[in-house]
Motif scaffolding. Structure first.
Motif, short mmCIF file in Angstrom:
data_model
loop_
_atom_site.label_atom_id
_atom_site.label_comp_id
_atom_site.label_asym_id
_atom_site.label_seq_id
_atom_site.Cartn_x
_atom_site.Cartn_y
_atom_site.Cartn_z
N UNK A 75 0.77 -0.65 0.01
CA UNK A 75 -0.53 0.08 -0.16
C UNK A 75 0.64 1.25 0.05
N UNK A 76 1.96 0.97 1.08
CA UNK A 76 2.54 2.10 0.76
C UNK A 76 3.17 2.54 -0.36
N UNK A 77 3.98 1.34 -1.02
CA UNK A 77 4.85 1.73 -2.38
C UNK A 77 3.60 2.37 -3.60
N UNK A 78 2.36 1.62 -3.48
CA UNK A 78 1.54 1.51 -4.51
C UNK A 78 0.99 3.63 -4.30
N UNK A 79 1.16 4.18 -2.92
CA UNK A 79 0.24 5.00 -2.97
C UNK A 79 1.11 6.25 -3.85
N UNK A 80 2.30 6.09 -3.39
CA UNK A 80 3.42 6.76 -3.72
C UNK A 80 3.55 6.84 -5.08
N UNK A 81 3.80 5.39 -5.84
CA UNK A 81 4.04 5.22 -7.21
C UNK A 81 2.26 6.16 -7.66
N UNK A 140 -0.24 -7.39 -13.35
CA UNK A 140 0.36 -7.09 -14.79
C UNK A 140 0.21 -5.16 -14.75
N UNK A 141 -1.28 -5.15 -14.25
CA UNK A 141 -1.66 -3.97 -14.31
C UNK A 141 -1.03 -2.36 -13.14
N UNK A 142 -0.77 -3.44 -11.60
CA UNK A 142 -0.04 -2.78 -11.06
C UNK A 142 1.54 -2.32 -11.34
N UNK A 143 1.89 -3.32 -12.10
CA UNK A 143 3.91 -3.45 -12.67
C UNK A 143 3.47 -1.81 -12.92
N UNK A 144 2.32 -1.79 -14.22
CA UNK A 144 2.47 -0.99 -15.04
C UNK A 144 2.03 0.80 -14.12
N UNK A 145 0.40 0.32 -13.76
CA UNK A 145 0.73 1.01 -12.58
C UNK A 145 1.94 1.82 -11.76
N UNK A 146 3.13 1.47 -11.27
CA UNK A 146 3.65 1.69 -10.62
C UNK A 146 4.53 2.32 -11.99
N UNK A 147 5.53 1.47 -12.88
CA UNK A 147 6.28 1.74 -13.64
C UNK A 147 5.59 3.96 -14.10
N UNK A 169 12.31 4.59 -10.59
CA UNK A 169 12.74 2.71 -10.52
C UNK A 169 12.92 2.15 -9.60
N UNK A 170 13.02 2.14 -8.21
CA UNK A 170 13.27 1.89 -7.70
C UNK A 170 12.11 1.68 -6.35
N UNK A 171 10.78 2.48 -6.85
CA UNK A 171 9.60 1.86 -6.27
C UNK A 171 8.94 1.23 -7.39
N UNK A 172 9.43 1.08 -8.74
CA UNK A 172 9.13 -0.26 -9.40
C UNK A 172 9.77 -1.94 -8.78
#
Length: 263
Positions: free
Chosen positions: A99-105, A146-153, A158-161
């Motif tokens: 949650x923390x990583x994706x919120x920042x992303x 894959x959706x969340x991977x592309x969302x993070x990109x 790169x570090x968050x990914x």
């Protein structure tokens, strides 16, 4: 006239390690660890793996140590490598990290992602929605990851990914069980599409709220998911002692130290 013999010795070329073979070994072992082909708490049979892959101990240990660093395995001195036991606390913490990583992303995506990048993510998810009813749980999970991977990109970080990719691998089986036991697809299709629209509209607070609500569903189920994982891997195991009391921080019978076995 006598000919002079060439007494020059041929230099021995040192054998270099095949980095590609080590990488392939690591990827195969990581895939097995993700699927829990190595049973939780069990010792990794290094000799058997060495024979299977026709590889010496040093590169095998390098691959296993990488899995230790990524949180898949434990290493016990003088005993060897073990598949990590299933832990309620660990799974709960991993969901919180996610949650923390994706919120920042998402926060960074709102400010950094181009309209074209956002459109590409939307197009991808529309293609999944169009065939969602015909996809099984395993394919839905891969599509969601894959959706969340592309969302993070979209964050352009790169570090968050990379960190999120590690978390995604470690909760892969838990998420598979979550999807099997819930009406995930009915909710996630719309939730994903709504999230993309909020990012497109640059609505930061609304996008963060939508993301948190989406992932919180799994976070709240973390304890139940862990119990179901224990049932999946242990209830049919004749060696599991179902009378052993549960620990508040780990699943039943998983606090027990793994006994050393012959490799």
């Amino acid at each position: 006239m006598a000919t002079k013999k060439n007494t020059q010795k041929t230099e021995r070329v040192p054998q270099t390690r095949d980095e590609s073979s080590v990488e392939r070994l690591y990827l195969e072992l990581r895939e097995r660890a993700m699927r829990y082909d190595f049973r939780p708490g069990s010792r990794i049979n290094e000799q058997a793996l060495g024979r299977e892959f026709s590889i010496s101990r040093p590169p095998l240990r390098e691959a296993l140590n990488r899995l230790v660093a990524e949180g898949f395995l434990d290493f016990v001195m003088n005993k060897g490598f073990f598949r990590k036991a299933i832990s309620v606390e660990e799974l709960f913490n991993l969901y919180q990290v996610r949650i923390a990583l994706e919120r920042r992303a998402v926060y960074l995506a709102v400010t950094h992602a181009s309209d074209e990048e956002i459109q590409s993510l939307e197009d991808y998810w529309k293609s999944i929605m169009a065939k969602g009813e015909t996809m099984d749980v395993a394919d839905l999970l891969l599509a969601d990851e894959e959706f969340h991977r592309r969302l993070t990109e979209l964050s352009h970080n790169r570090e968050i990914c990379q960190f999120l990719e590690q978390v995604t691998r470690r909760i892969h089986v838990a998420r598979h069980i979550d999807l099997e036991q819930s009406d995930w697809n009915a909710q996630a299709f719309d939730a994903h599409f709504q999230l993309v629209q909020l990012i497109r509209q640059r609505k930061t607070s609304e996008a963060l709220a939508a993301l948190s609500e989406h992932i919180d569903l799994s976070l709240k189920r973390a304890v139940q998911i862990t119990k179901e994982m224990v049932a999946k891997f242990f209830l049919q195991d004749q060696g599991w002692d179902s009378s052993q009391p549960a620990s508040p921080s780990t699943a039943p019978a998983l606090n027990k130290k793994p006994a050393a076995k012959a490799a």
